[in-house]
Scaffold this motif. Structure first.
Motif, PDB file in Angstrom:
ATOM      1  N   PHE A  51       0.830  -1.207   0.000  1.00 50.01           N
ATOM      2  CA  PHE A  51       0.000   0.000   0.000  1.00 50.01           C
ATOM      3  C   PHE A  51       0.864   1.257   0.000  1.00 50.01           C
ATOM      4  N   LYS A  52       1.917   1.258   0.787  1.00 47.49           N
ATOM      5  CA  LYS A  52       2.834   2.404   0.796  1.00 47.49           C
ATOM      6  C   LYS A  52       3.431   2.632  -0.590  1.00 47.49           C
ATOM      7  N   MET A  53       3.775   1.543  -1.275  1.00 44.63           N
ATOM      8  CA  MET A  53       4.350   1.661  -2.606  1.00 44.63           C
ATOM      9  C   MET A  53       3.323   2.214  -3.590  1.00 44.63           C
ATOM     10  N   GLU A  54       2.076   1.768  -3.480  1.00 40.65           N
ATOM     11  CA  GLU A  54       1.019   2.293  -4.349  1.00 40.65           C
ATOM     12  C   GLU A  54       0.853   3.793  -4.153  1.00 40.65           C
ATOM     13  N   MET A  55       0.873   4.240  -2.912  1.00 42.14           N
ATOM     14  CA  MET A  55       0.718   5.672  -2.627  1.00 42.14           C
ATOM     15  C   MET A  55       1.923   6.461  -3.148  1.00 42.14           C
ATOM     16  N   LYS A  56       3.112   5.879  -3.019  1.00 44.57           N
ATOM     17  CA  LYS A  56       4.328   6.526  -3.517  1.00 44.57           C
ATOM     18  C   LYS A  56       4.276   6.693  -5.034  1.00 44.57           C
ATOM     19  N   ASN A  57       3.700   5.707  -5.710  1.00 44.55           N
ATOM     20  CA  ASN A  57       3.696   5.700  -7.171  1.00 44.55           C
ATOM     21  C   ASN A  57       2.450   6.309  -7.797  1.00 44.55           C
ATOM     22  N   LEU A  58       1.500   6.713  -6.983  1.00 38.36           N
ATOM     23  CA  LEU A  58       0.210   7.151  -7.518  1.00 38.36           C
ATOM     24  C   LEU A  58       0.342   8.324  -8.481  1.00 38.36           C
TER      25      LEU A  58
END
Length: 232
Positions: A51-58
């Motif tokens: 989830f953290k990675m998804e937010m970083k890449n959004l």
């Protein structure tokens, strides 16, 4: 809460988890992803880091399966300290492609509601995500003929809605948005002075969660899409 829909002329529908199933497939993919990496971390840690990675890449990838797939691959490399096998990375790619190829599953009552509203209102789709994927899902859904306009937005914030309503020459007082997300489909719309209907889906992505406002007028929560027909 009772709302007056008497002057509504344009009814917009969110797509994912309003017209058809979507979030369920992401949760299933997360389960498979955690299983692939169980030799490196606990499931809870894997879920959190993904989830953290998804937010970083959004801001780079936007919403949709392709960005999710790339975030899974990057997370796998990080969580394994670059020790994840090529075979596992290939499985992640395959998992993402299978998500894209999933048949479209309409939610209960969708076509009944659209048939009833067609011709009485200008119907449009307002969704966000990957353009190619959303176009594919709409085509496979068999719902295209019900809609006057389809718009795939990069995001669903007040500025996005305001720009689109102005472009389509839609008066906010005549506009109704129907969707499953309080954060994306309801709050920005009501803040613009339009009205919204919240039809919750049983699964909500963490990023889309929002607490129901206690003192905000202009929207109603309904248990089913069919309930909309009681007011329109």
């Amino acid at each position: 809460m009772e709302m007056n829909f008497g002057n509504i002329k344009v009814v917009a529908f969110d797509a994912d988890d309003t017209l058809w199933v979507n979030e369920t497939y992401f949760r299933e993919a997360e389960e498979e992803f955690a299983g692939m990496l169980e030799g490196f971390e606990t499931k809870n840690k894997i879920d959190q880091e993904l989830f953290k990675m998804e937010m970083k890449n959004l801001d780079i990838y936007g919403y949709g399966v392709k960005g999710f797939m790339l975030s899974m691959m990057e997370s796998a490399l990080d969580l394994s300290n670059n020790r994840v096998s090529q075979a596992t990375l290939a499985k992640i790619l395959h998992l993402g492609k299978e998500m894209i190829r999933r048949p479209v599953e309409l939610l209960d009552g969708v076509e009944e509601v659209l048939q009833e509203l067609q011709g009485r209102y200008r119907l449009i789709v307002l969704t966000k995500g990957d353009l190619l994927d959303q176009e594919r899902k709409l085509e496979q859904s068999g719902l295209s003929d019900y809609f006057h306009h389809v718009e795939v937005l990069s995001d669903k914030k007040e500025k996005n809605y305001a720009a689109l309503l102005a472009h389509l020459n839609i008066d906010v007082s005549e506009f109704l948005m129907i969707g499953n997300s309080l954060k994306s489909d309801v709050l920005p719309i009501v803040n613009l002075g339009a009205r919204a209907v919240h039809v919750p889906f049983h699964t909500t992505w963490q990023h889309e969660m929002a607490d129901p406002p206690k003192d905000l007028n202009g929207y109603a929560t309904m248990n089913s899409l069919r309930d909309v027909l009681k007011y329109l």
